[in-house]
Design a protein around this motif. Structure first.
Motif, PDB file in Angstrom:
ATOM      1  N   HIS A   1       2.945   9.652   3.294  1.00  0.00           N
ATOM      2  CA  HIS A   1       4.633   9.671   3.400  1.00  0.00           C
ATOM      3  C   HIS A   1       4.431   9.844   2.500  1.00  0.00           C
ATOM      4  O   HIS A   1       5.645  10.465   2.713  1.00  0.00           O
TER       5      HIS A   1
ATOM      6  N   SER B   1       0.769  -1.260   0.150  1.00  0.00           N
ATOM      7  CA  SER B   1       0.136  -0.093  -0.079  1.00  0.00           C
ATOM      8  C   SER B   1       0.771   1.360  -0.037  1.00  0.00           C
ATOM      9  O   SER B   1       1.706   1.287   1.184  1.00  0.00           O
ATOM     10  N   ARG B   2       0.370   2.138  -0.407  1.00  0.00           N
ATOM     11  CA  ARG B   2       1.327   3.242  -0.782  1.00  0.00           C
ATOM     12  C   ARG B   2       0.798   4.508   0.600  1.00  0.00           C
ATOM     13  O   ARG B   2      -0.585   4.534   0.256  1.00  0.00           O
ATOM     14  N   SER B   3       1.175   4.768   1.315  1.00  0.00           N
ATOM     15  CA  SER B   3       0.782   5.647   2.502  1.00  0.00           C
ATOM     16  C   SER B   3       0.601   7.188   1.883  1.00  0.00           C
ATOM     17  O   SER B   3       1.592   7.595   1.258  1.00  0.00           O
TER      18      SER B   3
END
Length: 146
Positions: free
Chosen positions: A24, A19-21
């Motif tokens: 951040h 997953s790409r936060s």
């Protein structure tokens, strides 16, 4: 994007796209959707493709796995071509220090950074390294590099 196991070639390690936060990493440019992201070899990246992540090895039971390492700021591949090993930029000097004689490709130019004396340098990848991209044809409208 949930973690996804991707098998491109059974003779190579599986890729895991984590997953790409949003907390951040910068947002994707307008017209870019994570659902359009696909892993390709660096040698297959084309001008206009949006680069989202590379992959790093980490151990899993029984074999190594490649897990996504998201770039902080997605960027557009501007001029993919074979790497010129005599390029005078500082980033290419770092590449020349690698002892492995592997084919490399230049996907574009890294923006100016005070850590490099030349101000900017080549964005060099190993040709058979996986890159997570959104193909230029899937971007609406085509974003400019940030």
């Amino acid at each position: 994007m949930a973690a996804v196991l991707v098998h491109l070639d059974p003779s190579r390690s599986p890729l895991i796209v984590s997953s790409r936060s949003a907390a951040h990493f910068r947002d994707l440019p307008p017209g870019a959707f994570e659902s359009d992201a696909r892993p390709v070899f660096a040698s297959d990246v084309r001008a206009g493709d949006l680069i989202l992540a590379s992959f790093s090895y980490f151990p899993t039971p029984g074999r190594p796995t490649l897990g996504s390492t998201w770039v902080n700021r997605p960027y557009v591949a501007e001029d993919p071509r074979p790497w010129n090993p005599v390029c005078p930029c500082d980033l290419c000097a770092v590449e020349r220090q690698w002892s492995e004689p592997v084919p490399r490709v230049r996907l574009g130019t890294v923006p100016a950074d005070p850590r490099w004396a030349t101000g900017q340098g080549c964005d060099v990848w190993w040709a058979d390294e996986y890159v997570l991209v959104i193909a230029a044809a899937r971007l609406l409208p085509a974003p400019a590099s940030a």
